[in-house]
Enzyme design. Structure first.
Site: not given
Ligand code: AMP
Length: 219
Positions: A13, A88, A127, A160, A171
């Site tokens: 996203k 969310r 990532r 992260r 998550r």
């Protein structure tokens, strides 16, 4: 163009939102980026949010809704926006509906980024982000910078904390429980469109533009 990007963590996203927002000159509103900035600046909100973020849980609705309400009032949101990572929860979606209604704003589309779990875990584990400009890279992509430094500002890229395996699992669970119900919510409203987010980044971008008409009609 006024859109919501909806989908699990790792679906891409943020990557697509950056590209589209730049192309159409609209605001990219990422609640994750906003919260991380609060954490970096050690604001009261940042200190509270960090506890939730570090454990892969959602920051309480009231805090997020107020943060987005203020953000949408800023001048750059008037030309159009992409909401990335918000709403969310159903409560956030209802609050957003109220907010948009009171401002007379109509959403053009809610884009659902559809990807299987294997793709998500691979993307999240690979990532790396720039702590300065929030640019997103992936070690598995060919264009990953060899020196591990951001191509925009030269700053060393980092992983992260919440992209580490344990937190990723949490998550994804939270997504299924809290956020996935929004698919039915927006389907009922009739403005949900789905893209295959497991495709290559450029193909996903083309798909979104194709589905949304690829034009900026927000003026
Ligand atoms: P993201 O960068 O969108 O993956 O968000 C990182 C973390 O920030 C999430 O795991 C949550 O802890 C928090 N967060 C971001 N957006 C929201 C939201 N809309 N509601 C609640 N928590 C959020």
């Amino acid at each position: 163009m006024r859109m919501i990007f909806l989908g699990p963590p790792g679906a891409g996203k943020g990557t697509q939102a950056v590209k589209l927002a730049a192309k159409y000159g609209i605001a990219h509103i990422s609640t994750g980026d906003m919260l991380r900035e609060h954490v970096r600046n050690e604001t009261e909100l940042g200190k509270e949010a960090k506890i939730y973020m570090d454990s892969g849980r959602l920051v309480p609705d009231e805090l997020i809704i107020e943060m987005v309400r203020r953000r949408l009032k800023k001048e750059d949101s008037k030309k159009g926006f992409i909401l990335d990572g918000f709403p969310r929860t159903v409560k956030q979606a209802e609050a957003l509906d109220e907010l948009l209604k009171s401002e007379g704003i109509v959403l053009d589309a809610v884009v659902f980024f559809d990807a299987d779990e294997e793709t998500l875990v691979r993307r999240l584990s690979g990532r790396r982000v720039c702590p300065n400009c929030n640019a997103i890279y992936n070690v598995y992509n060919e264009d990953y910078p060899s020196e591990d430094c951001c191509k925009n500002c030269g700053v060393k890229l980092v992983q992260r904390d919440d992209d580490k395996p344990d937190v990723v699992r949490q998550r994804l669970k939270v997504y299924e429980k809290e956020t996935a119900p929004l698919l039915a919510y927006y389907k009922d409203k009739g403005n949900l469109i789905a893209v295959d987010a497991s495709l290559e980044s450029d193909e996903v971008l083309r798909a979104i533009e194709g589905l949304c008409g690829g034009k900026d009609d927000s003026n």
